[in-house]
Design an enzyme around this catalytic site. Structure first.
Site, PDB file in Angstrom:
ATOM      1  N   MET A 193     -44.223  -1.827 -30.423  1.00 43.89           N
ATOM      2  CA  MET A 193     -44.136  -2.749 -29.260  1.00 43.89           C
ATOM      3  C   MET A 193     -44.513  -3.861 -29.618  1.00 43.89           C
ATOM      4  O   MET A 193     -45.655  -4.355 -29.924  1.00 43.89           O
ATOM      5  CB  MET A 193     -45.098  -2.219 -28.043  1.00 43.89           C
ATOM      6  CG  MET A 193     -44.564  -0.791 -27.672  1.00 43.89           C
ATOM      7  SD  MET A 193     -42.994  -0.554 -27.006  1.00 43.89           S
ATOM      8  CE  MET A 193     -42.818  -1.775 -25.542  1.00 43.89           C
ATOM      9  N   GLY A 201     -34.239  -6.721 -23.709  1.00 41.25           N
ATOM     10  CA  GLY A 201     -33.868  -6.594 -22.075  1.00 41.25           C
ATOM     11  C   GLY A 201     -33.469  -8.075 -21.583  1.00 41.25           C
ATOM     12  O   GLY A 201     -32.310  -8.143 -21.486  1.00 41.25           O
ATOM     13  N   GLY A 259     -44.396  -1.387 -19.803  1.00 42.61           N
ATOM     14  CA  GLY A 259     -44.479  -1.299 -18.398  1.00 42.61           C
ATOM     15  C   GLY A 259     -43.563  -2.046 -17.703  1.00 42.61           C
ATOM     16  O   GLY A 259     -42.868  -2.055 -16.792  1.00 42.61           O
ATOM     17  N   GLY A 311     -40.371  -8.400 -25.716  1.00 42.71           N
ATOM     18  CA  GLY A 311     -40.565  -9.695 -25.996  1.00 42.71           C
ATOM     19  C   GLY A 311     -39.569 -10.264 -27.166  1.00 42.71           C
ATOM     20  O   GLY A 311     -39.903 -11.474 -27.639  1.00 42.71           O
ATOM     21  N   ASP A 355     -35.706   3.089 -20.929  1.00 37.66           N
ATOM     22  CA  ASP A 355     -37.072   3.234 -20.659  1.00 37.66           C
ATOM     23  C   ASP A 355     -37.421   4.048 -19.564  1.00 37.66           C
ATOM     24  O   ASP A 355     -37.182   3.797 -18.294  1.00 37.66           O
ATOM     25  CB  ASP A 355     -37.734   1.866 -20.538  1.00 37.66           C
ATOM     26  CG  ASP A 355     -37.598   0.818 -21.692  1.00 37.66           C
ATOM     27  OD1 ASP A 355     -38.066   1.210 -22.598  1.00 37.66           O
ATOM     28  OD2 ASP A 355     -36.950  -0.188 -21.610  1.00 37.66           O
ATOM     29  N   SER A 359     -31.835  -3.065 -23.635  1.00 40.54           N
ATOM     30  CA  SER A 359     -32.556  -2.316 -22.643  1.00 40.54           C
ATOM     31  C   SER A 359     -31.954  -2.385 -21.184  1.00 40.54           C
ATOM     32  O   SER A 359     -32.093  -3.485 -20.600  1.00 40.54           O
ATOM     33  CB  SER A 359     -33.954  -2.665 -22.668  1.00 40.54           C
ATOM     34  OG  SER A 359     -34.748  -2.109 -21.611  1.00 40.54           O
ATOM     35  N   HIS A 362     -30.686   1.298 -25.053  1.00 40.39           N
ATOM     36  CA  HIS A 362     -32.132   1.843 -24.944  1.00 40.39           C
ATOM     37  C   HIS A 362     -32.418   2.074 -23.562  1.00 40.39           C
ATOM     38  O   HIS A 362     -32.182   1.220 -22.526  1.00 40.39           O
ATOM     39  CB  HIS A 362     -32.777   0.768 -25.657  1.00 40.39           C
ATOM     40  CG  HIS A 362     -34.433   0.777 -25.642  1.00 40.39           C
ATOM     41  ND1 HIS A 362     -35.124   1.437 -26.554  1.00 40.39           N
ATOM     42  CD2 HIS A 362     -35.427   0.632 -24.612  1.00 40.39           C
ATOM     43  CE1 HIS A 362     -36.148   1.540 -26.252  1.00 40.39           C
ATOM     44  NE2 HIS A 362     -36.707   0.804 -25.326  1.00 40.39           N
ATOM     45  N   HIS A 365     -36.627   5.913 -24.790  1.00 38.13           N
ATOM     46  CA  HIS A 365     -38.100   5.669 -24.890  1.00 38.13           C
ATOM     47  C   HIS A 365     -39.089   6.336 -23.805  1.00 38.13           C
ATOM     48  O   HIS A 365     -38.782   5.879 -22.738  1.00 38.13           O
ATOM     49  CB  HIS A 365     -38.306   4.046 -24.918  1.00 38.13           C
ATOM     50  CG  HIS A 365     -39.591   3.483 -25.113  1.00 38.13           C
ATOM     51  ND1 HIS A 365     -39.748   2.276 -24.939  1.00 38.13           N
ATOM     52  CD2 HIS A 365     -40.854   4.169 -25.618  1.00 38.13           C
ATOM     53  CE1 HIS A 365     -41.041   1.983 -25.277  1.00 38.13           C
ATOM     54  NE2 HIS A 365     -41.720   3.040 -25.517  1.00 38.13           N
ATOM     55  N   MET A 380     -40.722   5.702 -17.551  1.00 36.47           N
ATOM     56  CA  MET A 380     -41.837   5.272 -17.136  1.00 36.47           C
ATOM     57  C   MET A 380     -42.508   6.299 -16.170  1.00 36.47           C
ATOM     58  O   MET A 380     -41.748   6.430 -15.300  1.00 36.47           O
ATOM     59  CB  MET A 380     -42.279   3.981 -16.687  1.00 36.47           C
ATOM     60  CG  MET A 380     -41.618   3.036 -17.817  1.00 36.47           C
ATOM     61  SD  MET A 380     -41.872   1.218 -17.032  1.00 36.47           S
ATOM     62  CE  MET A 380     -41.168   0.263 -18.116  1.00 36.47           C
ATOM     63  N   MET A 391     -42.294   6.703 -22.064  1.00 35.00           N
ATOM     64  CA  MET A 391     -43.499   5.948 -21.914  1.00 35.00           C
ATOM     65  C   MET A 391     -44.233   6.876 -20.851  1.00 35.00           C
ATOM     66  O   MET A 391     -44.375   6.763 -19.813  1.00 35.00           O
ATOM     67  CB  MET A 391     -43.372   4.623 -21.343  1.00 35.00           C
ATOM     68  CG  MET A 391     -43.139   3.619 -22.348  1.00 35.00           C
ATOM     69  SD  MET A 391     -42.440   2.076 -21.588  1.00 35.00           S
ATOM     70  CE  MET A 391     -40.810   2.516 -21.731  1.00 35.00           C
ATOM     71  N   ASP A 394     -39.838  -3.715 -29.730  1.00 32.47           N
ATOM     72  CA  ASP A 394     -39.336  -3.597 -28.322  1.00 32.47           C
ATOM     73  C   ASP A 394     -40.562  -4.596 -27.501  1.00 32.47           C
ATOM     74  O   ASP A 394     -41.726  -4.140 -27.633  1.00 32.47           O
ATOM     75  CB  ASP A 394     -39.553  -2.287 -27.860  1.00 32.47           C
ATOM     76  CG  ASP A 394     -39.146  -2.001 -26.550  1.00 32.47           C
ATOM     77  OD1 ASP A 394     -38.696  -2.788 -25.795  1.00 32.47           O
ATOM     78  OD2 ASP A 394     -39.204  -0.708 -26.087  1.00 32.47           O
ATOM     79  N   GLY A 428     -40.439  -5.646 -18.367  1.00 36.41           N
ATOM     80  CA  GLY A 428     -39.599  -6.508 -19.161  1.00 36.41           C
ATOM     81  C   GLY A 428     -40.277  -8.033 -18.912  1.00 36.41           C
ATOM     82  O   GLY A 428     -41.114  -8.461 -18.081  1.00 36.41           O
ATOM     83  N   GLY A 429     -39.771  -8.857 -19.726  1.00 35.81           N
ATOM     84  CA  GLY A 429     -39.714 -10.372 -19.766  1.00 35.81           C
ATOM     85  C   GLY A 429     -41.031 -10.853 -19.935  1.00 35.81           C
ATOM     86  O   GLY A 429     -41.647 -11.728 -19.569  1.00 35.81           O
TER      87      GLY A 429
HETATM   88  C1  DX5 Z   1     -41.194  -2.761 -21.801  1.00 40.69           C
HETATM   89  C2  DX5 Z   1     -40.038  -1.752 -22.179  1.00 40.69           C
HETATM   90  C3  DX5 Z   1     -39.002  -2.527 -23.085  1.00 40.69           C
HETATM   91  C4  DX5 Z   1     -38.409  -3.521 -22.033  1.00 40.69           C
HETATM   92  C5  DX5 Z   1     -38.436  -4.908 -22.979  1.00 40.69           C
HETATM   93  O1  DX5 Z   1     -42.165  -1.346 -21.352  1.00 40.69           O
HETATM   94  O2  DX5 Z   1     -40.387  -0.714 -23.170  1.00 40.69           O
HETATM   95  O3  DX5 Z   1     -37.956  -1.851 -23.535  1.00 40.69           O
HETATM   96  O4  DX5 Z   1     -37.321  -3.118 -21.314  1.00 40.69           O
HETATM   97  O5  DX5 Z   1     -37.969  -5.894 -22.112  1.00 40.69           O
HETATM   98  P1  DX5 Z   1     -37.926  -7.573 -22.416  1.00 40.69           P
HETATM   99  O6  DX5 Z   1     -37.138  -7.414 -23.826  1.00 40.69           O
HETATM  100  O7  DX5 Z   1     -37.436  -8.025 -21.314  1.00 40.69           O
HETATM  101  O8  DX5 Z   1     -39.257  -7.830 -23.186  1.00 40.69           O
HETATM  102 ZN    ZN Z   2     -38.436   0.421 -24.281  1.00 36.45          ZN
END
Ligand code: DX5
Ligand code: ZN
Length: 221
Positions: free
Chosen positions: A140, A197, A145, A177, A38, A11, A36, A69, A40, A71, A175, A147-148
């Site tokens: 999910m 990510g 919203g 965690g 994202d 990601s 990937h 993706h 938003m 969102m 996707d 990462g991490g």
């Molecule tokens: C979250 C995104 C993910 C994000 C995942 O809203 O859809 O694609 O980048 O990030 P990690 O892998 O850090 O949880």
């Molecule tokens: Zn995503």
């Protein structure tokens, strides 16, 4: 479009945007077969990321399939522009649409693979009737919203049920965690496409981390 699963799906949300080209080279050299992205809208999710010009730019620097993706509260009007920008997969959230079949059809008509996504609290029963109308079914592991965030293990049961209902050959994605600690659980539940990510791009040795994740996803370690 994809040769074989399981696959790690990096990601770009965790990339260094001042050095996207270099990050993407590193991912290619590590063996990535898909990327990937994202998108938003600051409304469906409480954050903004990037839009069409970044997808276009990424398209110019890699030949890898782009998994976009969305969102977005209202994804439909944006499907043709993201497709034109280079999206090979377009995924929409079930939370914003009662019957996703027409929109999945539109995505396929545009020549992209069609994905359907659900957030952790959304019952799997909302998704199950449509899994075989999609090419990719994404669960999910966190509220989208950011990462991490830590992986919510309650979604493993959703993945199991989707795997059970989906025809062979569907991409069963997860996707949020996903890390060296959680990826094997998602794989055992039936996932075969692992969006990653921070647990990949946040590491100093991306190649070594990619290999570690890949081996854990395929049950080799
Ligand atoms: C979250 C995104 C993910 C994000 C995942 O809203 O859809 O694609 O980048 O990030 P990690 O892998 O850090 O949880
Ligand atoms: Zn995503």
């Amino acid at each position: 479009m994809l040769q074989s699963v399981p696959l790690i799906n990096p990601s770009l949300l965790a990339a260094d945007f001042a050095d996207l080209r270099q990050n993407i080279r590193q991912l290619e050299e590590a063996g990535a077969q898909i990327i990937h992205l994202d998108i938003m809208d600051g409304h469906f999710v409480p954050n903004l990321s990037f839009g069409v010009p970044v997808v276009e730019a990424v398209r110019r620097i890699t030949n890898l399939p782009l998994d976009v993706h969305l969102m977005l509260d209202n994804p439909e009007p944006f499907l043709p522009v993201f497709r034109k920008a280079g999206a090979d997969f377009l995924s929409i959230h079930i939370e914003v649409i009662a019957d996703p079949r027409p929109i999945l059809k539109t995505i396929r008509k545009l020549g992209a693979a069609a994905g359907i996504v659900s957030n952790p609290p959304t019952p799997v029963e909302f998704v199950l009737p449509f899994v075989n109308d999609a090419d990719l079914i994404l669960t999910m592991g966190v509220m989208p919203g950011f990462g991490g965030q830590p992986f919510n293990p309650a979604v493993l049961d959703k993945i199991r049920r989707i795997r059970h209902t989906a025809d062979a050959g569907k991409l069963i994605s997860v996707d949020g965690g996903i890390s060296e600690e959680t990826i094997a659980f998602a794989a055992q539940a039936g996932a075969n496409l692992f969006v990653t990510g921070t647990a990949l791009l946040g590491k100093p040795d991306i190649k070594a981390q990619f290999e570690l994740l890949r081996r854990k996803a395929s049950g080799q370690i």
